[in-house]
Design an enzyme around this catalytic site. Structure first.
Site, short mmCIF file in Angstrom:
data_model
loop_
_atom_site.label_atom_id
_atom_site.label_comp_id
_atom_site.label_asym_id
_atom_site.label_seq_id
_atom_site.Cartn_x
_atom_site.Cartn_y
_atom_site.Cartn_z
N TYR A 97 -0.83 -6.85 3.50
CA TYR A 97 -0.16 -6.95 4.81
C TYR A 97 -1.10 -7.36 5.95
CZ TYR A 97 4.36 -5.48 3.08
OH TYR A 97 5.57 -5.44 2.41
N GLU A 139 8.20 0.40 -0.08
CA GLU A 139 7.65 -0.07 -1.35
C GLU A 139 6.89 1.03 -2.08
OE1 GLU A 139 5.51 -3.52 0.00
OE2 GLU A 139 7.39 -4.43 0.69
#
Length: 401
Positions: A97, A139
């Protein structure tokens, strides 16, 4: 996680329209920028979708939706869950990310230049960090519940031709352990090295059999390509280069498109082409569980030559008293038998089978080409079906809305 201030929320929302105009330019540049700095990440992204431009377009729409709803993230509905399942299937992890954020924001500056002031860039930085933390949290729960982590080696136990276009692969863990469970309708990612691209490429395939722990079955359509469409790298490798005994690497099952097995109400399965694969899993599961639920199986394809699971579906309709079948062939061939191979000529027309599909409290599961799914959903809604009872599965970069 730093909270967005009221001023930052206003700045992000005010600049959302930029992505309606310049979004695809920004996201195309983002991918180029990120891959130049981190070429190893090409292994996580479908490079065919990169070349066609469909993936940058999808990302641009997603960024616009997030920015436009920055003050009401609940309006995004199941989009976060849908994306999280896709990410988990590709083994995207928290460490990815910051890389994405750095290059996405860098692409905004590169493309828009002085049109973005520092305060607005700071607001987008905090907004991205907020989104990243949301995605990482969702997630993490998926990874925790998954039967295994990352890509696991499976051995091809059997290869079965299902039609002129679709072949099934029966996959068992290479270490001899159980295959693990899944929910009917879910998919796995399969990773293959593509020589022409020089990278691994993951592709997602619905599981096409009932969960039983002995093996996983995927049924892969050969994407032959056309004048303006490239042949499918991985699908052709699977058809031509993966035989019985081969090892393939498979992710844990993911996907929120799944049969609700707790209900006792009717089920209507509507598929087009290779969209039959998750429906086969759902029907096989209901039959294995000896469910008493009423089931209508609606399928559309060109003709019998490309009709996967044709004989299995015919036998199932004869053996399972709660099942009604409605198969539409758009281009009937001489060897196709009405009443045996197919039931109707032409495209799916719910008006011709209204009594079999308009069932009280039914749930509708639809999978196939995007235009096909959109048409079936619109036809159901026009007949008064609540959207919450209509479930769709989309692969690639297509969007229903």
């Amino acid at each position: 996680m730093t909270a967005l201030t009221a001023d930052q929320i206003a700045r992000v929302k005010a600049t959302a329209p930029v992505f309606a105009v310049h979004g695809t330019t920004i996201t195309k540049h983002f991918y180029q920028r990120m891959f130049n700095a981190h070429p190893e990440l090409k292994n996580l992204f479908n490079q065919t979708h990169q070349q066609s431009g469909s993936q940058p377009e999808t990302l641009a729409r997603a960024v616009y939706a997030y920015a436009a709803n920055i003050d009401n993230l609940g309006a995004l509905g199941g989009a976060v869950t849908h994306i999280a399942h896709k990410h988990a299937s590709l083994n995207i992890r928290p460490e990815h990310y910051p890389i994405v954020g750095r290059h996405l924001l860098g692409a905004v500056v590169d493309v828009l230049g002085d049109a973005v002031d520092q305060a607005t860039l700071d607001a987008w930085t905090v907004a991205y960090e907020q989104l990243a933390q949301i995605m990482i949290g969702v997630e993490a729960k998926l990874y925790e519940a998954a039967p295994w982590s990352g890509f696991r080696p499976f051995k091809v136990m059997r290869k079965q031709v299902e039609s002129d276009e679709i072949t099934s692969f029966y996959l068992a863990p290479a270490d001899g352990a159980p295959a693990g469970g899944f929910e009917p309708g879910q998919y796995v990612s399969v990773k293959r090295f593509v020589d022409q691209l020089g990278v691994d490429q993951p592709r997602q395939y619905s599981l096409s059999d009932a969960p039983h722990g002995r093996w996983l079955r995927i049924s892969v359509k050969r994407e032959a390509g056309a004048a303006d469409v490239q042949p499918g790298h991985v699908s052709n490798l699977m058809h031509d280069g993966v035989e019985q005994g081969a090892i393939v690497h498979v992710s844990a099952p993911m996907g929120e498109f799944k049969l609700d097995r707790q209900k006792s109400t009717p089920v209507v399965l509507i598929s087009g082409g290779v969209g039959i694969t998750p429906m086969a899993s759902m029907l096989a599961t209901l039959m294995a569980e000896r469910s008493e639920r009423q089931v209508t199986f609606v399928h559309a394809c060109r003709n019998g030559r490309v009709h996967a699971f044709r004989d299995w579906l015919r036998r199932s309709a004869a053996e399972y008293p709660n099942l009604k079948r409605a198969v539409f062939y758009e281009a009937v061939s001489a060897e196709d038998r009405v009443g045996a191979d197919y039931d109707f000529e032409g495209r799916v027309d719910l008006a011709r089978i209204e009594a079999d599909v308009m069932l009280p409290d039914a749930d509708y599961y639809i999978c196939g080409p995007v235009a096909f799914m959109r048409a079936q959903r619109e036809a159901l809604v026009a007949r008064g079906v609540e959207p919450a009872r209509i479930h769709t599965e989309i692969f690639g970069s297509g969007m229903l809305d």
